[in-house]
Design a protein around this motif. Sequence first.
Motif, PDB file in Angstrom:
ATOM      1  N   UNK A  81       0.843  -1.163   0.006  1.00  0.00           N
ATOM      2  CA  UNK A  81      -0.112   0.015   0.028  1.00  0.00           C
ATOM      3  C   UNK A  81       0.842   1.173   0.015  1.00  0.00           C
ATOM      4  N   UNK A  82       2.192   1.088   0.233  1.00  0.00           N
ATOM      5  CA  UNK A  82       3.027   2.423   0.359  1.00  0.00           C
ATOM      6  C   UNK A  82       3.265   2.799  -1.322  1.00  0.00           C
ATOM      7  N   UNK A  83       2.745   1.970  -2.062  1.00  0.00           N
ATOM      8  CA  UNK A  83       2.761   2.278  -3.557  1.00  0.00           C
ATOM      9  C   UNK A  83       1.658   3.080  -4.105  1.00  0.00           C
ATOM     10  N   UNK A  84       0.438   3.183  -3.272  1.00  0.00           N
ATOM     11  CA  UNK A  84      -0.487   3.892  -3.483  1.00  0.00           C
ATOM     12  C   UNK A  84      -0.443   5.400  -4.168  1.00  0.00           C
ATOM     13  N   UNK A  85      -0.969   5.546  -5.210  1.00  0.00           N
ATOM     14  CA  UNK A  85      -0.667   7.046  -5.668  1.00  0.00           C
ATOM     15  C   UNK A  85      -1.401   7.940  -5.426  1.00  0.00           C
ATOM     16  N   UNK A  86      -1.849   8.032  -4.145  1.00  0.00           N
ATOM     17  CA  UNK A  86      -2.909   9.107  -3.490  1.00  0.00           C
ATOM     18  C   UNK A  86      -2.231   9.370  -2.253  1.00  0.00           C
ATOM     19  N   UNK A  87      -2.689  10.601  -1.978  1.00  0.00           N
ATOM     20  CA  UNK A  87      -2.378  10.988  -0.420  1.00  0.00           C
ATOM     21  C   UNK A  87      -2.793   9.919   0.499  1.00  0.00           C
ATOM     22  N   UNK A  88      -1.785   9.669   1.513  1.00  0.00           N
ATOM     23  CA  UNK A  88      -2.231   8.887   2.615  1.00  0.00           C
ATOM     24  C   UNK A  88      -1.564   9.187   3.853  1.00  0.00           C
ATOM     25  N   UNK A  89      -2.254   8.601   4.735  1.00  0.00           N
ATOM     26  CA  UNK A  89      -1.535   8.752   6.110  1.00  0.00           C
ATOM     27  C   UNK A  89      -1.124   7.396   6.825  1.00  0.00           C
ATOM     28  N   UNK A  90       0.075   7.041   6.844  1.00  0.00           N
ATOM     29  CA  UNK A  90       0.229   5.448   7.415  1.00  0.00           C
ATOM     30  C   UNK A  90       1.273   5.398   8.254  1.00  0.00           C
ATOM     31  N   UNK A  91       1.185   4.601   9.231  1.00  0.00           N
ATOM     32  CA  UNK A  91       2.367   4.134  10.017  1.00  0.00           C
ATOM     33  C   UNK A  91       3.052   2.859   9.649  1.00  0.00           C
ATOM     34  N   UNK A  92       4.365   3.001   9.801  1.00  0.00           N
ATOM     35  CA  UNK A  92       5.018   1.709   9.483  1.00  0.00           C
ATOM     36  C   UNK A  92       6.018   1.660  10.762  1.00  0.00           C
ATOM     37  N   UNK A  93       5.950   0.161  11.139  1.00  0.00           N
ATOM     38  CA  UNK A  93       6.870  -0.155  12.210  1.00  0.00           C
ATOM     39  C   UNK A  93       8.176  -0.424  11.689  1.00  0.00           C
ATOM     40  N   UNK A  94       9.113   0.209  12.375  1.00  0.00           N
ATOM     41  CA  UNK A  94      10.860   0.141  12.089  1.00  0.00           C
ATOM     42  C   UNK A  94      11.299  -0.807  12.909  1.00  0.00           C
ATOM     43  N   UNK A  95      12.507  -1.306  12.302  1.00  0.00           N
ATOM     44  CA  UNK A  95      13.087  -2.511  13.044  1.00  0.00           C
ATOM     45  C   UNK A  95      14.023  -1.933  13.822  1.00  0.00           C
ATOM     46  N   UNK A  96      14.581  -2.341  14.967  1.00  0.00           N
ATOM     47  CA  UNK A  96      15.466  -1.787  15.885  1.00  0.00           C
ATOM     48  C   UNK A  96      16.959  -1.858  14.963  1.00  0.00           C
ATOM     49  N   UNK A  97      17.406  -0.715  15.144  1.00  0.00           N
ATOM     50  CA  UNK A  97      18.856  -0.500  14.472  1.00  0.00           C
ATOM     51  C   UNK A  97      18.744  -0.472  13.048  1.00  0.00           C
ATOM     52  N   UNK A  98      17.517  -0.375  12.299  1.00  0.00           N
ATOM     53  CA  UNK A  98      17.346  -0.352  10.994  1.00  0.00           C
ATOM     54  C   UNK A  98      17.604   1.296  10.730  1.00  0.00           C
ATOM     55  N   UNK A  99      18.532   1.471   9.541  1.00  0.00           N
ATOM     56  CA  UNK A  99      19.000   2.764   9.317  1.00  0.00           C
ATOM     57  C   UNK A  99      17.781   3.320   8.203  1.00  0.00           C
ATOM     58  N   UNK A 100      17.336   4.453   8.272  1.00  0.00           N
ATOM     59  CA  UNK A 100      16.331   5.200   7.450  1.00  0.00           C
ATOM     60  C   UNK A 100      17.043   5.311   6.072  1.00  0.00           C
ATOM     61  N   UNK A 101      18.213   5.390   5.840  1.00  0.00           N
ATOM     62  CA  UNK A 101      18.649   5.413   4.389  1.00  0.00           C
ATOM     63  C   UNK A 101      18.470   4.101   3.849  1.00  0.00           C
ATOM     64  N   UNK A 102      18.503   2.839   4.620  1.00  0.00           N
ATOM     65  CA  UNK A 102      18.110   1.497   3.819  1.00  0.00           C
ATOM     66  C   UNK A 102      16.935   1.387   3.333  1.00  0.00           C
ATOM     67  N   UNK A 103      15.809   2.198   3.957  1.00  0.00           N
ATOM     68  CA  UNK A 103      14.390   2.091   3.631  1.00  0.00           C
ATOM     69  C   UNK A 103      14.057   2.799   2.246  1.00  0.00           C
ATOM     70  N   UNK A 104      13.624   1.782   1.434  1.00  0.00           N
ATOM     71  CA  UNK A 104      13.366   2.027  -0.014  1.00  0.00           C
ATOM     72  C   UNK A 104      11.987   2.491  -0.194  1.00  0.00           C
ATOM     73  N   UNK A 105      11.562   3.582  -0.370  1.00  0.00           N
ATOM     74  CA  UNK A 105      10.114   3.867  -0.358  1.00  0.00           C
ATOM     75  C   UNK A 105       9.880   4.137  -1.912  1.00  0.00           C
ATOM     76  N   UNK A 106       8.513   3.702  -2.360  1.00  0.00           N
ATOM     77  CA  UNK A 106       8.239   3.772  -3.976  1.00  0.00           C
ATOM     78  C   UNK A 106       8.210   5.161  -4.226  1.00  0.00           C
ATOM     79  N   UNK A 107       7.650   6.251  -3.674  1.00  0.00           N
ATOM     80  CA  UNK A 107       7.744   7.694  -4.015  1.00  0.00           C
ATOM     81  C   UNK A 107       7.938   8.488  -2.967  1.00  0.00           C
ATOM     82  N   UNK A 108       8.887   9.422  -3.091  1.00  0.00           N
ATOM     83  CA  UNK A 108       9.135  10.388  -2.191  1.00  0.00           C
ATOM     84  C   UNK A 108       9.038  11.751  -2.659  1.00  0.00           C
ATOM     85  N   UNK A 109       8.528  12.192  -3.802  1.00  0.00           N
ATOM     86  CA  UNK A 109       8.547  13.519  -4.369  1.00  0.00           C
ATOM     87  C   UNK A 109       7.572  14.410  -3.420  1.00  0.00           C
ATOM     88  N   UNK A 110       6.546  13.730  -2.972  1.00  0.00           N
ATOM     89  CA  UNK A 110       5.601  14.537  -2.066  1.00  0.00           C
ATOM     90  C   UNK A 110       5.513  13.754  -0.652  1.00  0.00           C
TER      91      UNK A 110
END
Length: 1287
Positions: free
Chosen positions: A337-366
Amino acid sequence: MSGTNAASGAAPCRFAHYFVICGIDTETGLEPDELAGENFEQSPLKRTFKSKVLAHYPENVEWNPFDQDAVNMLCMPKGLSFRTQADSREPQFHSFLITREDGSRTYGFVHTFYEEVTSPQICSAMQTLYQMHQAENPSSATPSSSSSSSSSMDSLASSLDEADSPSSSSCRSAACGGYDASRDTLYVSKALCLITPMPFMHACRRFLSQVHRAVTASLPPPLPLESYVHNILYEVPLPPPGRSLKFHGVYEPIVCQRPGPGELPLADFPLGQTFPLLGVENLVQLFNCTLLEMQILLYSQDYQRLMTVAEGITTLLFPFQWQHVYVPILPASLLHFLDAPVPYLMGLQSKEGTDRSKLELPQEANLCFVDIDNHCIELPEDFPQFPNKPELIQELSEVLLRYGISPVGGAPPTSVPTSTTTLGSVSTRHPGLKSQQALRELEDDGRNGNLGGEQLAVLELLQGNATLDRLQALAKRMGVRVEALRGVGGEGEAQGGRTAVDEEELRNAKLNVQLREVFASRFTMMFADYEAFVIQSAPDLESWLTNREQMHNFDKASFLSDQPEPYLPFLSHFIETQMFATFIDNKIMSQWEEKEPLLRVFDGRIDKARLYNVRAPSLRSSNYQRCTVLKESAQAIEQRLLKIDHTAIHPHLLDMKIGQGKYEQGFFPKLQSDVLSVGPTNNKWSNRTATAQRRKDRHRQQTEHLTLDNDLKEKYMQEARSLGKNLRQPKLSDLSPAVIAQTNWKFVEGLLKECRMKTKRMLVEKMGREAVELGHGEANITGLEENTLIASLCDLLERIWSHGLQVKQGKSALWSHLLHYQAREETLEQQQAESPVSNGPERRKSESSLGMPSLRASVIQDMRHIQSMGEIKTDVGRARAWIRLSLEKKLLSQHLKRLLSRQALTKKLYKRYAFLRCEEEKEQFLFHLLSLNTVDYFCFTSVFTTIMIPYRAVIIPIKKLSNAMTTSNPWVCVSGELGDSGVRQITKNVLEMTFDCQNLGKLTTVQLGHDNSGLLAKWLVDCVMVRNEITGHTYKFPCGRWLGKGVDDGSLERVLIGELASPNADEDCGRGCRTPDMQHSPGQTRRASITSMGGRGYKPTSAQIQEAIGEAVNSICKHFHKPEKERGSLTILLCGEVGLVGALEQFFHNGFKSARLFQKTVFVWDFVEKAVAYMESADQMGDMQETAEPLGLTCVSLCHYVSAINSSPRNIGKDGKFQLLVCLGARDRLLIQWLPLLVECPVIQRMYEDSALLRDRTTVNDLIAVLQTLHDFPITLEASLVKGIDL
């Protein structure tokens, strides 16, 4: 929030709808959860296994059907979690919500604890899995990182595998995640959940923790657990609006309250935790992004933090509501659902020690990325700030500081403790530190004797501690009975028999409402007059719903024109959002239906504000007005919580079979379902609601006959509400490929619909504007609005290009696609030695006949222009600039069609379901974009004002009558709205040049001249063409006059007025359709000059001349009535084809004896010079001394101006001098004073026939009256017109 009432309004008013137990199903055993992204390299204890709903009571509730899959997924978003005795097994609390398709919400509150696994099959299965894991990964002391995956979504899933409990240590035991059945005890997570129609978080939390305490306590609870569950399901009502309610848990009473009809709606999630997590400044930025409907992704290890921030931010939106996808906790199985091409408000659980830079998100322009645990946010580029942001931050900080909370993100809350079992400010692994902290806080009296439950529990550690005596003395002073601390729960009592937890809740509730009031008062100020701009156009609900899409509901332009200037950037974006559109729809529908609750409260507040503060809408100021109701809002809550209005029936023994559900410490018993499946029938409040329900049903049936068929109405309502939206909410329960495909199909349809709506809005607004330029109708778009609409088109294109991406590269999906295309095309170009002319239609074929070489339409060329712009630093910025450039060149649809014509590339980059691979929708999308070619945009030129632009200038002589070449040295100076190029020398006998200079904006004038050297110095020029080589805009500057001494009016320099050249008829038809030029009036063409080659035969009538003057003055008046940023060029209105100078020239030429036999041609300027010479000589002889004082001064001013123009170093010729005199006279408001002087001068009789307009006193008086209207406006002249004039 909005939808909460939907579930409870129609439902009997029960506090809770379901009690649910989730955990391991011993029948089916261990089932890996593939959807959550299995990773076999991890230790079995860290893997994800499927949980099941073990029981739920009652079986079903008619008005809120039980969704088993969704509840299971949200109770245990990462499936079952296993632990051994070596691990931390702290209970966890989190909440969730389920949004149904109609937008209504149900809340879930979950208490997760660990229970010993008694099933030998499961223990041996775990042992086997562990041995297999050891054999396959002998060296794996730590789990290796997941291998890179082809799909960015898949790699995201694997990186989010089973996260450790936040409080667990990084290495589990000596074996680091080892399990040996003979040595270790295995524990598995189990969840207790209450599902309620309203978000009473604190009450549900306390109830569930008391139920869990009853299971783990050494003594059995006073009554069987069934009694307490039955009581909360069937015997505890919702508190009525404006009232409080007390009901009983297992050990202590629990209090909850509900706001009254005029108060802000219920919001029980503690903002006192949300603000310290992010800091006030970050939270205001996040609030702004939410209002502008960006994609918002919350990121934290802790589910409750995700929920607290999501609910916190949406409650602050009052009176607006989030209208798009809302999933505060996104289960691992729904990552697509992170692929959804619409405005969204979602919460994602991070893994302990996971670096933000490793998180590949489908879209970041907006995307607004909120890293809650690290107290930071990443914002999208280039969005407007919330009005009065610094003052708002100041006011919020003051409220927080009054409650002892730091406004800076990441600072541990000094007053409102993290009462969740989350990553608090002190780690649970250090009880020593905790006890010191609890003691220190009590000794310092920093909490006024109030401690949260967690800190109070710590006091159990202090029994027998040396400090206890001091503590007791302090506690006595505070009125706390220390004996109470020794009770089962450690929940000490404070003043008036209230526990410290009650005090904490009261404090939280007061802080919540005060922070929300600050935000609510901002909207009350900003939208105080919104009702005046709502357009009520439909006679009834049915016709309104039927024509909803075609109707304008809100007068946006008038609303914006009424706002303070600093608010405009934000408001122009905000009034385009879906949440604002829905708010206005609700307002319109309130004519025919009951008002939507949030709207009712908001309108009530505006009415109240008007009573106290009567102000005219025109007197808007951007001064910050602080919230005035903070104290009374907190008092209302305090009164309700201190004085309980209702008490529910106490839990009691039920009619149960004896001996079932035997108490066993640490294990949750199997409850008797027969006693929990139905409620009591003799309950007075349930009877009352049933009667009320029957009354409501009867009323509804009656109204159904009167209005439209209810099903049809409901369908219309849904359509009306979902206008401009696509998918409100992902379906959590069914995750079959068919459903996922259907969801994606809905996204595709939604994107196409949004594209249609956006292009239509852009066209209607823009055409409305150009129609006004042509004298029709009313303008309804400003440059600000146009910019907003274009920015939202850029956002839409980014979302379309992000949908269904295979592999994400860079933050902008569109720019990434363009770069791939560029690389392929450049490789092809290298392979083909010959120029690939056949690759695309040429751009300006026939312009070469004018001497302007054609400019080929090329995606790559436009990309190179953008890539060479050093001002743009990011991919998102480059993509937006490229869209703006293509839109200005009317090539957006053509470029994107070319980009998508490389199907092999599209297939490589996009999954099958992506929008860009749906052929029919893609064609329609390109067609909608093609419609934008019918209007002119300057959205690139007007935004990138500081870039260097190459210009090409071509001088076109009239060859038949003159030398094509000249021996003199010609020069040119190009001017535009943003500046001029400076004088550019043209190589002798070359009629074309290119030069680079900073963006000139829309071009207005060209100064063309030469130095008159050599034998062939005379030069007859037809026109000058200048082209912006980036945007392709070509301007034509007509001349049709000689330059040279002793020919025409002797001018060596002319100021030419330009206009945008129309694209040629044989051009690509998609580009050719456009509105008529702004500067043209179809019925008139200005004669170049009475004496010029083309103008000699044309003699306008007196009526035509007077009409032309009227129109010219009218155009100038209209120009000044527009907003400053919208005005365009005044030079064209003064000196252009139908400008004031040309019309006055016609007036002065009427009846003028210009050509004499055997003599030189005489010009109007000759008449002016002779008149001035007469006045000067008369003045010297004293004739003018008798004239009135003002007339004498006027005479002096005319002589002074004419003398200054004549002594100017420029050789602008006689017609040029007359033009300059008119412009200076209009600027300095002297024209109407000079006219009578010229009319009275005896020279007029020699130079004008008796029938001339200038000799008709009535006509001259009319002319003076018309010109008088220009005195109201501050006319400023372009530097190119007045260069070298010293007054």
